[in-house]
Design an enzyme around this catalytic site. Structure first.
Site, PDB file in Angstrom:
ATOM      1  N   ARG A   1    -115.936   9.385  84.557  1.00  0.00           N
ATOM      2  CA  ARG A   1    -117.062  10.098  85.163  1.00  0.00           C
ATOM      3  C   ARG A   1    -118.302   9.212  85.292  1.00  0.00           C
ATOM      4  O   ARG A   1    -119.077   9.361  86.222  1.00  0.00           O
ATOM      5  CB  ARG A   1    -117.423  11.337  84.337  1.00  0.00           C
ATOM      6  CG  ARG A   1    -116.496  12.517  84.567  1.00  0.00           C
ATOM      7  CD  ARG A   1    -116.999  13.731  83.812  1.00  0.00           C
ATOM      8  NE  ARG A   1    -116.164  14.899  84.061  1.00  0.00           N
ATOM      9  CZ  ARG A   1    -116.433  15.853  84.948  1.00  0.00           C
ATOM     10  NH1 ARG A   1    -117.500  15.769  85.710  1.00  0.00           N
ATOM     11  NH2 ARG A   1    -115.629  16.883  85.092  1.00  0.00           N
TER      12      ARG A   1
ATOM     13  N   THR B   1    -120.293  18.200  79.439  1.00  0.00           N
ATOM     14  CA  THR B   1    -119.780  18.172  80.811  1.00  0.00           C
ATOM     15  C   THR B   1    -119.235  19.532  81.216  1.00  0.00           C
ATOM     16  O   THR B   1    -119.535  20.048  82.298  1.00  0.00           O
ATOM     17  CB  THR B   1    -118.675  17.116  80.952  1.00  0.00           C
ATOM     18  OG1 THR B   1    -119.164  15.856  80.516  1.00  0.00           O
ATOM     19  CG2 THR B   1    -118.197  17.005  82.385  1.00  0.00           C
ATOM     20  N   THR B   2    -118.423  20.136  80.342  1.00  0.00           N
ATOM     21  CA  THR B   2    -117.822  21.432  80.625  1.00  0.00           C
ATOM     22  C   THR B   2    -118.871  22.528  80.729  1.00  0.00           C
ATOM     23  O   THR B   2    -118.655  23.547  81.386  1.00  0.00           O
ATOM     24  CB  THR B   2    -116.780  21.776  79.545  1.00  0.00           C
ATOM     25  OG1 THR B   2    -115.894  20.658  79.378  1.00  0.00           O
ATOM     26  CG2 THR B   2    -115.955  22.995  79.919  1.00  0.00           C
TER      27      THR B   2
ATOM     28  N   ILE C   1    -112.808  17.291  70.772  1.00  0.00           N
ATOM     29  CA  ILE C   1    -113.829  18.058  71.485  1.00  0.00           C
ATOM     30  C   ILE C   1    -113.137  18.514  72.755  1.00  0.00           C
ATOM     31  O   ILE C   1    -112.856  17.718  73.647  1.00  0.00           O
ATOM     32  CB  ILE C   1    -115.097  17.231  71.733  1.00  0.00           C
ATOM     33  CG1 ILE C   1    -115.732  16.895  70.373  1.00  0.00           C
ATOM     34  CG2 ILE C   1    -116.074  17.993  72.617  1.00  0.00           C
ATOM     35  CD1 ILE C   1    -116.993  16.046  70.462  1.00  0.00           C
TER      36      ILE C   1
ATOM     37  N   TYR D   1    -124.208   6.196  86.635  1.00  0.00           N
ATOM     38  CA  TYR D   1    -124.748   5.733  87.919  1.00  0.00           C
ATOM     39  C   TYR D   1    -125.437   4.371  87.791  1.00  0.00           C
ATOM     40  O   TYR D   1    -124.923   3.374  88.300  1.00  0.00           O
ATOM     41  CB  TYR D   1    -125.692   6.750  88.566  1.00  0.00           C
ATOM     42  CG  TYR D   1    -126.100   6.297  89.966  1.00  0.00           C
ATOM     43  CD1 TYR D   1    -125.146   6.267  90.981  1.00  0.00           C
ATOM     44  CD2 TYR D   1    -127.381   5.850  90.241  1.00  0.00           C
ATOM     45  CE1 TYR D   1    -125.483   5.805  92.252  1.00  0.00           C
ATOM     46  CE2 TYR D   1    -127.720   5.401  91.496  1.00  0.00           C
ATOM     47  CZ  TYR D   1    -126.768   5.370  92.503  1.00  0.00           C
ATOM     48  OH  TYR D   1    -127.101   4.902  93.738  1.00  0.00           O
TER      49      TYR D   1
ATOM     50  N   TYR E   1    -120.504   9.627  73.457  1.00  0.00           N
ATOM     51  CA  TYR E   1    -119.506  10.186  74.370  1.00  0.00           C
ATOM     52  C   TYR E   1    -119.136   9.135  75.413  1.00  0.00           C
ATOM     53  O   TYR E   1    -119.964   8.774  76.253  1.00  0.00           O
ATOM     54  CB  TYR E   1    -120.069  11.449  75.019  1.00  0.00           C
ATOM     55  CG  TYR E   1    -119.148  12.183  75.974  1.00  0.00           C
ATOM     56  CD1 TYR E   1    -117.768  11.932  76.023  1.00  0.00           C
ATOM     57  CD2 TYR E   1    -119.649  13.152  76.834  1.00  0.00           C
ATOM     58  CE1 TYR E   1    -116.940  12.618  76.905  1.00  0.00           C
ATOM     59  CE2 TYR E   1    -118.834  13.844  77.715  1.00  0.00           C
ATOM     60  CZ  TYR E   1    -117.482  13.564  77.746  1.00  0.00           C
ATOM     61  OH  TYR E   1    -116.666  14.230  78.622  1.00  0.00           O
TER      62      TYR E   1
ATOM     63  N   LYS F   1    -116.858  10.632  70.761  1.00  0.00           N
ATOM     64  CA  LYS F   1    -115.945  11.427  71.572  1.00  0.00           C
ATOM     65  C   LYS F   1    -115.327  10.456  72.563  1.00  0.00           C
ATOM     66  O   LYS F   1    -115.984  10.008  73.507  1.00  0.00           O
ATOM     67  CB  LYS F   1    -116.663  12.554  72.306  1.00  0.00           C
ATOM     68  CG  LYS F   1    -115.715  13.365  73.193  1.00  0.00           C
ATOM     69  CD  LYS F   1    -116.435  14.416  74.027  1.00  0.00           C
ATOM     70  CE  LYS F   1    -115.442  15.147  74.943  1.00  0.00           C
ATOM     71  NZ  LYS F   1    -116.110  16.119  75.832  1.00  0.00           N
TER      72      LYS F   1
END
Length: 296
Positions: A142, A48-49, A207, A111, A137, A165
């Site tokens: 999100r 994501t980052t 993480i 989504y 993850y 994560k």
């Protein structure tokens, strides 16, 4: 008991960009060296980052390949290869494995989401398609899709699903997952402000977004916890809590890229639809970095 991918502080690394939005590979190399020199225990690339959501397929593969070649086995490289499309997640995971990734970070479908049964099938299909470890993850803030503790029990039965994560923010649910799974699967904090509580329950590390700007400090925090020094770990968690929080004053990775730019890196802007921070927010972030001695 499965082999642990890494212990300690893994950095969810940014993807530096030129002002025109193209990937700045030269600066990515500099950032990777900065991380390794300062004790980071693993590189998580294209998470994501790392703005994976706005990298096209070719860029995604180029960034993963560059990181693997640059790091050159000095520490593990974990490639983000998740998607809301199971077939594409399989394709990207297989490509990352061929490029030499040590492990994969696979986010839950977003989504379109899915059921808990769908999550189990999704992850099993991906895990069946590769021969390297997968870290699941879970970031429902999100994705809108949360993995339940009992679902982790089923995922942990797969030999290639080795880690989690966990960024659900719910310590009670994380405790339940650890109680149910034991040593069947490793857990990493996905939130910098929860490293100590998660590691005190048996987590293997973090993480981290914070590690982009403070790799040594993030490593030291996790190392203290791994050595059983709860007092030191708690002191470091509380010492850096304000900075950890300020790195999320806007949508990640907007603040952390801005912080790195302030520190002298050339990480550039984020890709749209992520936009520049307000002047007031920049001033607050700059003041925070100054108080922590990261800038003059």
């Amino acid at each position: 008991m499965k082999k642990t991918v890494f212990t300690g502080s893994g950095v969810a690394i940014v993807t530096p960009m030129h002002q025109d939005g193209t990937v700045n590979f030269e600066e990515l190399g500099r950032v990777l060296e900065f991380q390794i020199e300062n004790g980071t225990d693993a590189i998580i690339i294209c998470g994501t980052t790392g703005e994976s959501a706005t990298l096209n397929h070719e860029e995604h593969c180029q960034v993963i390949r560059y990181a693997i070649e640059k790091v050159n086995h000095r520490i593990p490289v974990i490639a983000g290869s998740g998607s809301n499309d199971t077939a594409y997640a399989i394709e990207l995971s297989q490509e990352a494995e061929k490029m030499g990734a040590d492990a994969l970070l696979v986010v839950t479908p977003y989504y379109n989401k899915t059921s808990q049964a769908g999550l189990i099938k999704h992850y099993h299909m991906i895990a069946d398609s590769v021969n390297i470890p997968i870290i699941v993850y879970n970031v429902p803030s999100r994705t809108g899709c949360a993995i339940q503790p009992q679902t982790y029990v089923e995922l942990a039965k797969h030999p290639n699903i080795c880690g989690i994560k966990e960024a659900n923010g719910n310590i009670s649910a994380i405790a339940q997952t650890i109680a149910l799974c034991g040593d069947m699967i490793d857990i990493y904090s996905g939130n910098d402000d929860q490293v100590v509580p998660i590691m005190s329950l048996g987590g293997k590390g973090v993480i981290s977004v914070f590690a982009n700007v403070c790799p040594k400090e993030s490593h030291d925090l996790t190392e203290a916890m791994l050595q059983g020094n709860m007092k030191k770990g708690a002191e470091l968690q509380l010492k850096y809590l304000e900075l950890m929080n300020d790195l999320f004053m806007d949508v990640n990775p907007i603040p952390v890229k801005e912080a790195m730019n302030m520190m002298g890196f050339q990480c550039g802007p984020c890709r749209m639809p992520l936009v520049e921070m307000s002047d007031a927010a920049k001033a607050k972030l700059k003041d925070c970095l100054r108080r922590y001695g990261l800038i003059q």
